[in-house]
Design a protein around this motif. Structure first.
Motif, short mmCIF file in Angstrom:
data_model
loop_
_atom_site.label_atom_id
_atom_site.label_comp_id
_atom_site.label_asym_id
_atom_site.label_seq_id
_atom_site.Cartn_x
_atom_site.Cartn_y
_atom_site.Cartn_z
N PHE A 13 0.83 -1.20 0.00
CA PHE A 13 0.00 0.00 0.00
C PHE A 13 0.87 1.25 0.00
CE2 PHE A 13 -2.05 3.40 2.46
CZ PHE A 13 -3.14 3.63 1.66
N ILE A 14 1.90 1.26 0.83
CA ILE A 14 2.78 2.44 0.92
C ILE A 14 3.52 2.65 -0.40
CG2 ILE A 14 4.84 3.36 2.05
CD1 ILE A 14 3.80 2.10 4.65
N THR A 16 2.58 1.69 -3.38
CA THR A 16 1.60 2.12 -4.37
C THR A 16 1.25 3.59 -4.17
OG1 THR A 16 0.67 -0.09 -4.44
CG2 THR A 16 -0.69 1.66 -5.33
N TRP A 17 1.07 3.99 -2.92
CA TRP A 17 0.75 5.39 -2.60
C TRP A 17 1.88 6.31 -3.04
CZ3 TRP A 17 -3.31 8.16 -1.76
CH2 TRP A 17 -3.19 9.41 -1.18
N VAL A 20 1.76 6.56 -6.92
CA VAL A 20 0.65 7.39 -7.39
C VAL A 20 0.94 8.87 -7.11
CG1 VAL A 20 -1.79 7.96 -6.97
CG2 VAL A 20 -1.08 5.58 -7.26
N THR A 21 1.44 9.16 -5.93
CA THR A 21 1.77 10.53 -5.57
C THR A 21 2.84 11.09 -6.51
OG1 THR A 21 1.26 10.07 -3.26
CG2 THR A 21 2.54 12.04 -3.71
#
Length: 72
Positions: A13-14, A16-17, A20-21
């Motif tokens: 999740f981190i 991927t975040w 995306v950021t």
């Protein structure tokens, strides 16, 4: 075993975040560059016309946009 899966999901999740950021920030930077380039061209037109009389500048900003439509 459950704790390991939870850590893997959190790490995924981190990452991927962060991806995306980074992609969003990069695209915003590219859009900002386009706006800066457009503003630079506008200022160049203003400076070019500022050597002429103020009436020319007034006409530049107040005249309606030129259209290529022969019906109007």
């Amino acid at each position: 075993m459950k704790e390991t899966k939870h850590k893997n999901k959190k790490g995924k999740f981190i990452s991927t975040w962060i991806g995306v950021t980074f992609a969003v920030m990069l695209s915003l930077f590219i859009v900002l560059l386009f706006f800066i380039n457009g503003a630079k061209n506008l200022f160049a037109k203003i400076i070019k016309n500022s050597s002429e009389s103020p009436a020319v500048l007034t006409e530049f900003f107040t005249k309606p946009p030129e259209t290529t439509n022969p019906e109007t």
